[in-house]
Design a protein around this motif. Sequence first.
Motif, PDB file in Angstrom:
ATOM      1  N   LEU A   1      30.954  70.721 -38.881  1.00  0.00           N
ATOM      2  CA  LEU A   1      32.429  71.724 -39.205  1.00  0.00           C
ATOM      3  C   LEU A   1      31.983  71.255 -40.820  1.00  0.00           C
ATOM      4  O   LEU A   1      32.819  72.505 -41.442  1.00  0.00           O
ATOM      5  N   HIS A   2      31.434  70.397 -40.765  1.00  0.00           N
ATOM      6  CA  HIS A   2      31.096  70.997 -42.623  1.00  0.00           C
ATOM      7  C   HIS A   2      30.109  72.069 -42.839  1.00  0.00           C
ATOM      8  O   HIS A   2      31.106  72.228 -44.115  1.00  0.00           O
TER       9      HIS A   2
ATOM     10  N   CYS B   1      51.978  66.644 -35.407  1.00  0.00           N
ATOM     11  CA  CYS B   1      51.947  67.369 -36.380  1.00  0.00           C
ATOM     12  C   CYS B   1      51.618  69.446 -36.275  1.00  0.00           C
ATOM     13  O   CYS B   1      51.873  69.682 -37.012  1.00  0.00           O
ATOM     14  N   VAL B   2      50.556  68.688 -35.891  1.00  0.00           N
ATOM     15  CA  VAL B   2      49.722  70.554 -36.042  1.00  0.00           C
ATOM     16  C   VAL B   2      50.332  71.411 -35.579  1.00  0.00           C
ATOM     17  O   VAL B   2      50.220  72.807 -35.854  1.00  0.00           O
ATOM     18  N   SER B   3      51.489  71.590 -34.644  1.00  0.00           N
ATOM     19  CA  SER B   3      52.161  72.568 -33.910  1.00  0.00           C
ATOM     20  C   SER B   3      53.129  72.910 -35.330  1.00  0.00           C
ATOM     21  O   SER B   3      53.571  74.469 -34.419  1.00  0.00           O
ATOM     22  N   VAL B   4      53.603  72.067 -35.387  1.00  0.00           N
ATOM     23  CA  VAL B   4      55.116  72.118 -37.234  1.00  0.00           C
ATOM     24  C   VAL B   4      54.395  72.579 -37.670  1.00  0.00           C
ATOM     25  O   VAL B   4      55.029  73.144 -38.708  1.00  0.00           O
TER      26      VAL B   4
ATOM     27  N   LYS C   1      50.172  77.346 -39.838  1.00  0.00           N
ATOM     28  CA  LYS C   1      49.041  77.112 -38.705  1.00  0.00           C
ATOM     29  C   LYS C   1      47.956  78.443 -39.518  1.00  0.00           C
ATOM     30  O   LYS C   1      48.202  79.361 -39.908  1.00  0.00           O
ATOM     31  N   ARG C   2      46.821  78.057 -40.107  1.00  0.00           N
ATOM     32  CA  ARG C   2      45.543  78.388 -40.715  1.00  0.00           C
ATOM     33  C   ARG C   2      44.710  79.100 -39.670  1.00  0.00           C
ATOM     34  O   ARG C   2      44.676  79.075 -39.147  1.00  0.00           O
ATOM     35  N   LYS C   3      43.818  79.628 -40.169  1.00  0.00           N
ATOM     36  CA  LYS C   3      42.633  80.894 -40.254  1.00  0.00           C
ATOM     37  C   LYS C   3      41.657  79.652 -39.272  1.00  0.00           C
ATOM     38  O   LYS C   3      40.983  80.441 -37.973  1.00  0.00           O
ATOM     39  N   ASP C   4      41.402  78.490 -39.876  1.00  0.00           N
ATOM     40  CA  ASP C   4      40.900  77.603 -38.774  1.00  0.00           C
ATOM     41  C   ASP C   4      41.369  76.661 -38.037  1.00  0.00           C
ATOM     42  O   ASP C   4      41.330  75.698 -38.298  1.00  0.00           O
TER      43      ASP C   4
ATOM     44  N   GLU D   1      39.368  74.707 -35.518  1.00  0.00           N
ATOM     45  CA  GLU D   1      38.635  73.831 -36.315  1.00  0.00           C
ATOM     46  C   GLU D   1      38.635  72.410 -36.816  1.00  0.00           C
ATOM     47  O   GLU D   1      38.382  71.621 -36.634  1.00  0.00           O
ATOM     48  N   GLN D   2      40.878  72.774 -37.261  1.00  0.00           N
ATOM     49  CA  GLN D   2      41.178  71.390 -37.547  1.00  0.00           C
ATOM     50  C   GLN D   2      41.866  70.826 -36.493  1.00  0.00           C
ATOM     51  O   GLN D   2      41.440  69.545 -36.385  1.00  0.00           O
ATOM     52  N   VAL D   3      41.822  70.722 -35.229  1.00  0.00           N
ATOM     53  CA  VAL D   3      42.643  70.636 -33.884  1.00  0.00           C
ATOM     54  C   VAL D   3      41.189  69.655 -33.722  1.00  0.00           C
ATOM     55  O   VAL D   3      41.021  68.099 -33.132  1.00  0.00           O
ATOM     56  N   ILE D   4      40.203  70.142 -33.613  1.00  0.00           N
ATOM     57  CA  ILE D   4      38.708  69.885 -33.491  1.00  0.00           C
ATOM     58  C   ILE D   4      38.194  68.743 -34.186  1.00  0.00           C
ATOM     59  O   ILE D   4      37.999  67.456 -34.266  1.00  0.00           O
ATOM     60  N   HIS D   5      38.384  69.008 -36.187  1.00  0.00           N
ATOM     61  CA  HIS D   5      37.981  67.794 -36.806  1.00  0.00           C
ATOM     62  C   HIS D   5      39.293  66.830 -36.509  1.00  0.00           C
ATOM     63  O   HIS D   5      38.917  65.891 -36.522  1.00  0.00           O
ATOM     64  N   HIS D   6      40.792  66.655 -35.945  1.00  0.00           N
ATOM     65  CA  HIS D   6      41.178  65.722 -36.378  1.00  0.00           C
ATOM     66  C   HIS D   6      40.734  64.759 -34.960  1.00  0.00           C
ATOM     67  O   HIS D   6      40.962  63.612 -35.525  1.00  0.00           O
ATOM     68  N   ILE D   7      40.530  65.621 -33.681  1.00  0.00           N
ATOM     69  CA  ILE D   7      40.353  64.560 -32.855  1.00  0.00           C
ATOM     70  C   ILE D   7      38.937  63.986 -32.908  1.00  0.00           C
ATOM     71  O   ILE D   7      38.745  62.360 -32.367  1.00  0.00           O
ATOM     72  N   ALA D   8      37.942  64.530 -33.431  1.00  0.00           N
ATOM     73  CA  ALA D   8      36.378  63.829 -33.924  1.00  0.00           C
ATOM     74  C   ALA D   8      37.019  62.840 -34.641  1.00  0.00           C
ATOM     75  O   ALA D   8      36.314  61.444 -34.571  1.00  0.00           O
TER      76      ALA D   8
END
Length: 404
Positions: free
Chosen positions: A316-317, A197-200, A203-206, A209-216
């Motif tokens: 990321l932290h 759902c990240v595309s809908v 959309k935030r400033k980070d 980083e959020q996408v990297i966080h979800h994948i990691a």
Amino acid sequence: MEDLLNEWLWRDEYWLPPGIHWQDIEMKEDEGHYPVPRDLIYTLPLAFAFIAFRYVFERTIAVPLSKCLGVKDRIRIRPASIPKLETFYKQNNRQPTQSEVVNLGKQCGLSQRKIQTWFRHRRNQDRPSNTKKFCEASWRFVFYFIAFTAGLASLINAPWSWDLRECWRGYPKQPVSEAHYWYYIMEMGFYVSLLLCVSVDVKRKDFKEQVIHHIATIFLIGFSYCANFVRVGTLVMLLHDSSDVLLESAKMLHYGGWTKICDSLFVVFALVFLWTRLVVFPGRVLHTTLVLSLEFFEPFCGYYFFNALLLVLQALHIFWAYLILRMIYKFMFMGKVERDERSDEESEVDDEEEEDEPDEEGDECSWEQRKGAINSKLASLANNCVLNNLTNQRNINSRLPKAR
């Protein structure tokens, strides 16, 4: 296919310490359940179930709740329908350069000022409403609250919660309880749904980083389950959920205009976040995975990969901690928290005020409304007789929001 996976992917040296083979860790039914990769197959349908449940939750619970808490959406001016500008907006650039504005003005027969005003209104139209952001925050709050409560209940009596060496005693032949299995499945399914759902979502400033966080996080949960790092994995998930509950609840109050409670809750969140992510996580979790684990086995591929993922999370932290510390600085010297610097601020492309100057006859009515709002503000300032406000009257007037 199974033989190919066994030969290339499930090789013993990738997943198990030296000298241990898959047949060595097979368990009988009375010994418990050993985690196997096929257990994670339920995370994908669970992710779609989360998406469907979220759709129903937001419309039946979150939206009525937002009205009860006083969430209000800004009224935005809808730009005129100009096909050429709309096509350029969608296919080329949302913020045209000066030369592009000139070319578009020649094509449409409009002044540069009108072109810029149209794009400003069009960008503002695409900005997410407070109700949408409230619904997203309330959904995450509900999940994190349930996950944190369930995780705490399942780990409160676990021996590795108090003695981190228990995370590795007997490794890798460690059975997984039913509660911890479902804890893993629910957390991984939820993060898969967030990634889908990240595309809908807002959309935030980070955003990156959020996408990297979800994948990691997905890789970390999946790999730690397959390699039976479940005991450490449960501690990592519990630490993350503890501060995320406070963050999402602070967002909900912020959108509802509960400023004082929101500011207080944000301070509590900041303290919990900084303590769990910058002290407990590196001082306890990373220490046990990098150092204490070597007391029980020799390093292998899974050991390095697992710790690499944990270090990505720690990076990321640190990034988010910097944003939070900047917010604390603003809170101390400005007296209030205006935005959530960690993840609640929209991207800079969308972060612009809905303030326009009157330019043509078509804006005459809205300009009269704005003049009325400005006069009302001036009268309020005069009545208050606050020296500081009167001194900065010109600056305040220039920042007045558009009259609704």
